[in-house]
Design an enzyme around this catalytic site. Structure first.
Site, short mmCIF file in Angstrom:
data_model
loop_
_atom_site.label_atom_id
_atom_site.label_comp_id
_atom_site.label_asym_id
_atom_site.label_seq_id
_atom_site.Cartn_x
_atom_site.Cartn_y
_atom_site.Cartn_z
N GLY A 4 0.80 -1.23 0.00
CA GLY A 4 0.00 0.00 0.00
C GLY A 4 0.83 1.28 0.00
N ASP A 47 2.67 2.49 2.33
CA ASP A 47 3.99 2.24 2.92
C ASP A 47 4.98 1.77 1.85
OD1 ASP A 47 5.79 1.98 4.98
OD2 ASP A 47 4.96 0.11 5.78
N1 AR6 Z 1 -1.40 7.40 -2.31
C1 AR6 Z 1 -2.55 7.63 -1.62
N2 AR6 Z 1 -3.32 6.64 -1.12
C2 AR6 Z 1 -2.92 5.37 -1.34
C3 AR6 Z 1 -1.72 5.04 -2.05
C4 AR6 Z 1 -0.95 6.13 -2.55
N3 AR6 Z 1 0.20 5.93 -3.21
N4 AR6 Z 1 -1.60 3.68 -2.07
C5 AR6 Z 1 -2.68 3.17 -1.42
N5 AR6 Z 1 -3.48 4.19 -0.98
P1 AR6 Z 1 -2.88 0.88 3.07
P2 AR6 Z 1 -3.44 0.52 5.94
C6 AR6 Z 1 -4.71 4.12 -0.18
O1 AR6 Z 1 -3.17 -0.55 2.84
O2 AR6 Z 1 -4.82 0.07 5.67
C7 AR6 Z 1 1.03 -1.80 4.55
O3 AR6 Z 1 1.47 -3.06 4.14
C8 AR6 Z 1 -5.43 2.80 -0.15
O4 AR6 Z 1 -6.33 2.71 -1.26
O5 AR6 Z 1 -1.68 1.47 2.45
O6 AR6 Z 1 -3.21 1.51 7.05
C9 AR6 Z 1 1.70 -1.34 5.83
O7 AR6 Z 1 3.05 -1.78 5.89
C10 AR6 Z 1 -6.18 2.87 1.18
O8 AR6 Z 1 -7.42 3.55 1.04
O9 AR6 Z 1 -2.72 1.18 4.66
C11 AR6 Z 1 0.86 -1.98 6.88
O10 AR6 Z 1 1.24 -3.33 7.08
C12 AR6 Z 1 -5.29 3.73 2.05
O11 AR6 Z 1 -4.35 4.32 1.16
C13 AR6 Z 1 -0.54 -1.94 6.29
O12 AR6 Z 1 -0.35 -1.88 4.87
C14 AR6 Z 1 -4.54 2.97 3.13
O13 AR6 Z 1 -4.18 1.69 2.65
C15 AR6 Z 1 -1.27 -0.69 6.69
O14 AR6 Z 1 -2.59 -0.78 6.21
#
Ligand code: AR6
Length: 175
Positions: A32, A34
């Site tokens: 994601g 991260d």
């Molecule tokens: N820019 C903006 N938003 C984004 C992007 C981006 N480049 N990429 C994804 N999103 P997530 P979490 C959105 O999964 O739920 C990781 O593995 C995505 O559509 O990134 O807090 C970490 O290492 C979603 O709505 O974060 C942790 O293990 C939102 O960002 C875990 O994921 C958050 O999705 C954290 O999970």
């Protein structure tokens, strides 16, 4: 509130003082947001995260807390790494922990001298938080913080139009 900007985009492209990373407690990267931040920002971010783990958080960064690093090759100056709650594990503390991610990240940004901070929708991806619930909590926490800091502004950066629409509709209904 006019100091809250709601947009669609890739948070790694945000040219603001600090972007917030939806990290995990290991601070070693992941998928994601991260994954995108570490990939685009380069190894400097991971090196700093490793030092933080070694010196400050040997057992990992607790949920709801945050730390900051520089931003490597990203356009921002800093990355604030926060750990959102995993929705099916956080029980009665979910809302409080999610609000804490926003409030503590903004406090840290303020300490760093940052006036503009960009957030992704923390916990709403891999961590499974319902997007409408998360929207309400995020908006409430940010608005409350900004009311006490009239020189700061916040961007909410959504990955797609649907996520942005859920956020905007929730705010319209509840605020
Ligand atoms: N820019 C903006 N938003 C984004 C992007 C981006 N480049 N990429 C994804 N999103 P997530 P979490 C959105 O999964 O739920 C990781 O593995 C995505 O559509 O990134 O807090 C970490 O290492 C979603 O709505 O974060 C942790 O293990 C939102 O960002 C875990 O994921 C958050 O999705 C954290 O999970």
């Amino acid at each position: 509130m006019d100091r809250i900007i709601i947009k669609i985009g890739d948070i790694t492209k945000e040219n603001v003082c600090a972007i917030v990373n939806a990290a995990n407690c290991s601070l070693m990267g992941g998928g994601g947001v991260d994954g995108a931040i570490h990939r685009t920002g380069g190894s400097e971010i991971l090196q700093e995260c490793k030092k933080i783990r070694e010196h400050e958080y040997p057992d990992g960064l607790p949920t709801g807390e945050c730390v900051s690093t520089r931003a490597g090759n990203l356009a921002s100056m800093y990355v604030i790494h926060t750990v959102g709650p995993i929705y099916h594990q956080c029980g009665e503390h979910c809302d409080e922990l999610l609000a804490s991610c926003y409030t503590k990240s903004l406090k840290m940004a303020d300490t760093l001298g940052c006036k503009h901070v960009a957030f992704p929708a923390i916990s709403t991806g891999i961590y499974g938080y319902p997007k409408d619930k998360a929207a309400h909590i995020a908006y409430e926490a940010v608005k409350h913080f900004l009311e006490g800091h009239d020189d700061m502004e916040v961007s909410f950066v959504f990955h797609n139009n649907e996520d942005k629409a859920i956020f905007v509709n929730t705010i319209k209904e509840k605020h």
